[in-house]
Design a protein around this motif. Structure first.
Motif, mmCIF file in Angstrom:
data_model
loop_
_atom_site.group_PDB
_atom_site.id
_atom_site.type_symbol
_atom_site.label_atom_id
_atom_site.label_comp_id
_atom_site.label_asym_id
_atom_site.label_seq_id
_atom_site.Cartn_x
_atom_site.Cartn_y
_atom_site.Cartn_z
ATOM 1 N N GLY C 35 0.834 -1.163 -0.110
ATOM 2 C CA GLY C 35 -0.059 -0.121 0.027
ATOM 3 C C GLY C 35 1.010 1.321 -0.027
ATOM 4 N N THR C 38 2.345 1.580 -3.463
ATOM 5 C CA THR C 38 1.425 1.908 -4.343
ATOM 6 C C THR C 38 0.848 3.385 -4.406
ATOM 7 O OG1 THR C 38 0.580 -0.412 -4.238
ATOM 8 C CG2 THR C 38 -1.116 1.004 -5.338
ATOM 9 N N SER C 39 0.567 3.840 -3.205
ATOM 10 C CA SER C 39 0.176 5.079 -2.824
ATOM 11 C C SER C 39 1.263 6.146 -3.406
ATOM 12 C CB SER C 39 -0.206 5.591 -1.371
ATOM 13 O OG SER C 39 0.790 5.428 -0.676
ATOM 14 N N ARG C 42 0.865 6.355 -6.851
ATOM 15 C CA ARG C 42 -0.578 6.733 -7.133
ATOM 16 C C ARG C 42 -0.512 8.310 -7.287
ATOM 17 N NH1 ARG C 42 -4.382 8.089 -8.651
ATOM 18 N NH2 ARG C 42 -6.871 7.774 -8.063
ATOM 19 N N ILE C 57 -5.607 -0.748 -7.778
ATOM 20 C CA ILE C 57 -6.357 -0.303 -6.667
ATOM 21 C C ILE C 57 -7.792 -0.405 -7.119
ATOM 22 C CG2 ILE C 57 -7.172 1.929 -5.249
ATOM 23 C CD1 ILE C 57 -4.566 2.559 -5.317
ATOM 24 N N ARG C 61 -10.227 -3.329 -5.138
ATOM 25 C CA ARG C 61 -11.279 -2.791 -4.312
ATOM 26 C C ARG C 61 -12.489 -3.270 -4.868
ATOM 27 N NH1 ARG C 61 -10.787 2.608 -1.154
ATOM 28 N NH2 ARG C 61 -11.533 3.318 -3.437
ATOM 29 N N ALA C 100 -4.455 -3.040 -1.581
ATOM 30 C CA ALA C 100 -5.465 -1.983 -2.253
ATOM 31 C C ALA C 100 -6.094 -1.056 -1.391
ATOM 32 C CB ALA C 100 -6.374 -2.576 -3.375
ATOM 33 N N TYR C 101 -6.445 -1.414 -0.469
ATOM 34 C CA TYR C 101 -7.245 -0.616 0.466
ATOM 35 C C TYR C 101 -6.293 0.425 1.293
ATOM 36 C CZ TYR C 101 -11.818 -3.033 -0.323
ATOM 37 O OH TYR C 101 -12.792 -3.332 -0.583
ATOM 38 N N ALA C 103 -3.320 1.261 0.147
ATOM 39 C CA ALA C 103 -2.987 2.307 -0.526
ATOM 40 C C ALA C 103 -3.735 3.530 -0.625
ATOM 41 C CB ALA C 103 -2.902 1.866 -1.925
ATOM 42 N N GLU C 104 -5.131 3.353 -0.452
ATOM 43 C CA GLU C 104 -5.949 4.624 -0.592
ATOM 44 C C GLU C 104 -5.835 5.393 0.739
ATOM 45 O OE1 GLU C 104 -6.061 5.234 -3.647
ATOM 46 O OE2 GLU C 104 -8.122 5.818 -3.483
#
Ligand SMILES: Nc1ncnc2c1ncn2[C@@H]1O[C@H](COP(=O)(O)OP(=O)(O)OP(=O)(O)O)[C@@H](O)[C@H]1O
Ligand SMILES: [Mg+2]
Lengths: 240, 272, 219
Positions: C35, C38-39, C42, C57, C61, C100-101, C103-104
């Motif tokens: 995460g 990835t963030s 992103r 993501i 998700r 994925a979660y 990362a957000e």
């Protein structure tokens, strides 16, 4: 020290700087004034590349900023900046704020950095606040730490963007005092500020900007005492 | 921005309300016709049936999502004989007997073997079919007999007689977390895992293994049979103590067997 | 009620609970690393990396975890031809999903830090990476603790889905016990209480961490 030629800067369709040219000599203190939205901050931010110019040339300490080979971080090391809203690192003590960049960027030895940092704190009158976090400092104290933080990188030029306008009136003096000292020591400074007293006392030159252009420049006496331009007169009558 | 948010929230609310009402409406209507309209044609009484419809050829879903298979057709015939209409609902294997307890179902038909253990908590009908277990393997597997299973990873469907056989084979309790026994939710899942090599063998009801091999000719699976597997009898399960229903069901089973329906179903689903 | 059924099976239930904890810790741990990077992709200024991160993501998700588990254990082997291991497949599916979660969560945390922090760092000559590492992320971490705690609790519950690929965590242990005892109430209430004990422990831990962060001990 700083050469700016035909600087243009747009944000999308909004043209903020419309052909600014000026030159700041070594050890000169230049005060920039002008109405809100006239592009003063943008000009400063172009000088240390926080913003990319749309067109035009900027040379800082003989390094052209648009040259592709230029190491931007290197230029930024030479140019210190002080912000209206301090932007101290809240998770670090005053000392931690000051020592971070010299250690991480310059990779100077820790002992040396700490010694220099303590001297700087002393210089801005905050020797007793070394281990205090920003949220426990007053606005004026925070801004003085921010100045010390910028000085710790031993910059050749200091940029100030309205360093006192977010402060309570009783704290303005302590910050200006630090800045005046710096000016007397021979630091090259570009200061966006509407503090007339400061400008008259240590300013070598005043630049009046409006709508993205330099309208008028001269010594503080000339610009404040006998402004030539109608827009300068109108602006000065409002802030005096 | 905020306005759109509010609007879509309201839309969502209205939609869910409408769906909820539609759901209720349908049921209410059905109830009404039953209550206020006793005149012909007399409403069929419903027999609620739970089955795990992932077990071809006994119970599975056809392409129109109807539950079909030997058990499905058999229970429909039995219910008809009783004067009921069978309404089949798919329930996961582990949820079948609990569905009787909760009253969600009157009866379970799901290729369920009558065991002494299970008899303690459910009431079984007379047996209606007998089968044996079989071992599904990959073509070319070194497993030739049950003894060859020693040390091999066996895939089973959780809580089936195949599972209990494997537990006994390895001398562990069914609920033990034992490395060599992999418990799947469905028998097809276990057979899929056999295809990928995640398990070395699958122990399951022979007709099911057979049907899977037939339906998946490219998967290169085969089976090992053994007379060491004991004969098992399938029964329908009802709530403990519901003797009245059990009697009706047993009578009906007898009739369906006598009138030839049963034989034609056996011929249809187990031609060999 | 026949509670002796449960008493006899406490060890096996605890063993299942232990696997649930292991799965969750691994998933959130690996997911945090995934995460974080990835963030950063992103929010980077490179279009391609932003696109790849957003695609990852959105996919994980926007699709059910159960489908992802089946895909990794049953689907991919068919395509690539490896022999799936349930433990590795399960941990992989949960970690990738959690990543994925998380990362957000990281992205929101990073973007909640005042822009002036990045500008001050850059004006001191720090590179983007240095500014992230020494200034932005340490501040973002504090804001990330509560939502990360929520993710932990969500993952603890969602980890039960890997029972479909034969990992005998707490839920599958419970189901198997019901299969041979036919006492769903006693078994499932015990399973539920075990989950509750675990989730409550986590929320206590998170609350404690939050308090420490607020009082500034971990400045
Ligand atoms: N990042 C940005 N994106 C879009 N527009 C911007 C951005 N930064 C500044 N502007 C716009 O550029 C114009 C000039 O802004 P700038 O901050 O340079 O003015 P200023 O002279 O410093 O004003 P003030 O005295 O209020 O600080 C303003 O209209 C502002 O809205
Ligand atoms: Mg400004």
């Amino acid at each position: 020290m700083i050469y700016i030629k035909d600087l243009y800067k747009s944000f999308g369709t909004l043209e903020v700087l419309k052909g600014v040219s000026c030159h700041v000599k070594e050890k000169e203190v230049v005060v920039v004034i002008g109405p809100s939205g006239s592009g003063k901050s943008t000009l400063l931010r172009c000088i240390n590349k926080l913003e990319d110019a749309t067109s035009g040339e900027i040379t800082v300490d003989n390094i052209p900023l648009n040259g592709s080979a230029t190491n931007l971080n290197k230029v930024r090391e030479e140019v210190g900046m002080v912000f209206q809203r301090f932007n101290l690192f809240p998770h670090k003590t005053a000392l931690g704020n000051i020592t971070m960049a010299p250690m991480k960027v310059r990779k100077t030895a820790k002992a040396e950095v700490y010694e220099a940092a303590l001297k700087l704190l002393n210089k801005v009158g905050l020797s007793d606040k070394a281990d205090v976090y920003p949220d426990q400092l007053s606005g004026g104290q925070q801004q003085r730490v921010a100045i010390a933080r910028a000085l710790a990188m031993q910059p050749k030029i200091m940029l100030f963007d309205e360093p006192t306008s977010a402060l309570d009136p009783e704290m303005v003096g302590e910050v200006l005092a630090v800045m005046k000292n710096l000016a007397r020591e021979g630091m090259t400074m570009v200061v966006v500020s509407h503090e007339m007293g400061f400008a008259r006392e240590v300013g070598d030159r005043v630049i009046f900007m409006d709508e993205g252009m330099i309208i008028e420049e001269g010594t503080p006496e000339q610009v404040f005492g006998s402004p030539q331009h109608q827009r300068t007169k109108a602006f000065l009558s409002k802030i005096l | 921005m905020k306005k759109y948010l509010k609007l879509s929230l309201v839309a969502l609310l209205v939609l869910s309300l409408a769906l909820a009402l539609a759901g209720c409406g349908g049921k209410q209507e059905a109830a009404k016709t039953e209550g206020t309209n006793p005149s012909p044609p007399a409403e069929k009484k419903i027999l609620k049936v739970s089955t795990e419809a992932a077990y071809a050829p006994f119970e599975f879903k056809d392409k129109d999502n109807n539950i079909v298979g030997f058990d499905a057709e058999f229970i429909r015939a039995v219910a008809k004989e009783m004067g009921y209409e069978a309404e089949l609902t798919h329930v996961a294997w582990d949820g079948l007997i609990p569905s009787l307890e909760s009253g969600a179902a009157d009866i379970v038909i799901s290729a369920m073997t009558i065991t002494e253990e299970r008899k303690k908590s459910t009431l079984f009908s007379e047996p209606y079919l007998n089968i044996v277990q079989s071992v599904g393997i990959k073509e070319g597997s070194p497993i030739k007999s049950l003894d060859d299973l020693k040390g091999k990873t066996i895939g089973v469907q959780n809580n089936t007689t195949g599972h209990y056989w494997a537990a006994k084979f390895y001398n562990v309790k069914p609920e033990d977390n034992f490395d060599k026994i992999k418990k799947f939710d469905t028998t097809p899942d276990a057979l899929e895992a056999l295809k990928t090599g995640a398990v070395d063998a699958v122990v399951a009801d022979k007709p099911v293994v057979l049907a899977y091999i037939k339906e998946n000719p490219n998967s290169k699976l085969t089976k090992v049979d053994s007379d060491k597997f004991e004969k098992e009898y399938y029964g329908m399960a009802m709530k403990l103590g519901n003797e009245e229903l059990a009697k009706k069901v047993n009578d009906a089973i007898k009739k369906v067997k006598e009138n030839g329906t049963y034989d034609s179903l056996v011929k249809k689903y187990f031609p060999e | 009620m026949r509670w002796e059924i449960i008493i006899d099976r406490i060890p096996i239930l605890l063993q299942g609970a232990l696997m649930t904890v292991e799965l969750t810790v691994l998933a959130v741990g690996i997911g945090t690393v995934i995460g974080l990077f990835t963030s950063l992709f992103r929010i980077s200024k490179f279009g391609l990396s932003r696109f790849l991160a957003a695609t990852y993501i959105d996919f994980f998700r926007g699709t059910p975890l159960l489908a992802q588990i089946y895909l990794i254990y049953f689907g991919l082997p068919q395509l690539v031809g490896y022999v799936p291991n349930p433990w590795i497949s399960g941990v992989a599916a949960l970690s990738i999903n959690s990543g994925a979660y998380i990362a957000e969560i990281f992205r929101a945390g990073i973007q909640s830090i005042d822009k002036g922090q990045m500008e001050a760092s850059r004006s001191l000559g720090m590179s983007y990476g240095q500014a992230m590492r020494y200034v932005i992320l340490p501040q973002a971490f504090k804001r990330i603790v509560p939502p990360l705690g929520n993710e932990f609790i969500a993952m603890l519950k969602d980890s039960s889905l890997v029972s479909v690929i034969t990992l005998q965590e707490l839920m599958l242990t419970g189901r198997t016990i019901v299969g041979s005892t036919y006492r769903p109430f006693e078994v499932y209430i015990t399973v539920a209480v075990l989950y509750l004990v675990m989730t409550l422990s986590i929320s206590r831990l998170i609350a404690f961490l939050e308090r420490r962060l607020r009082t500034g001990d971990l400045h």
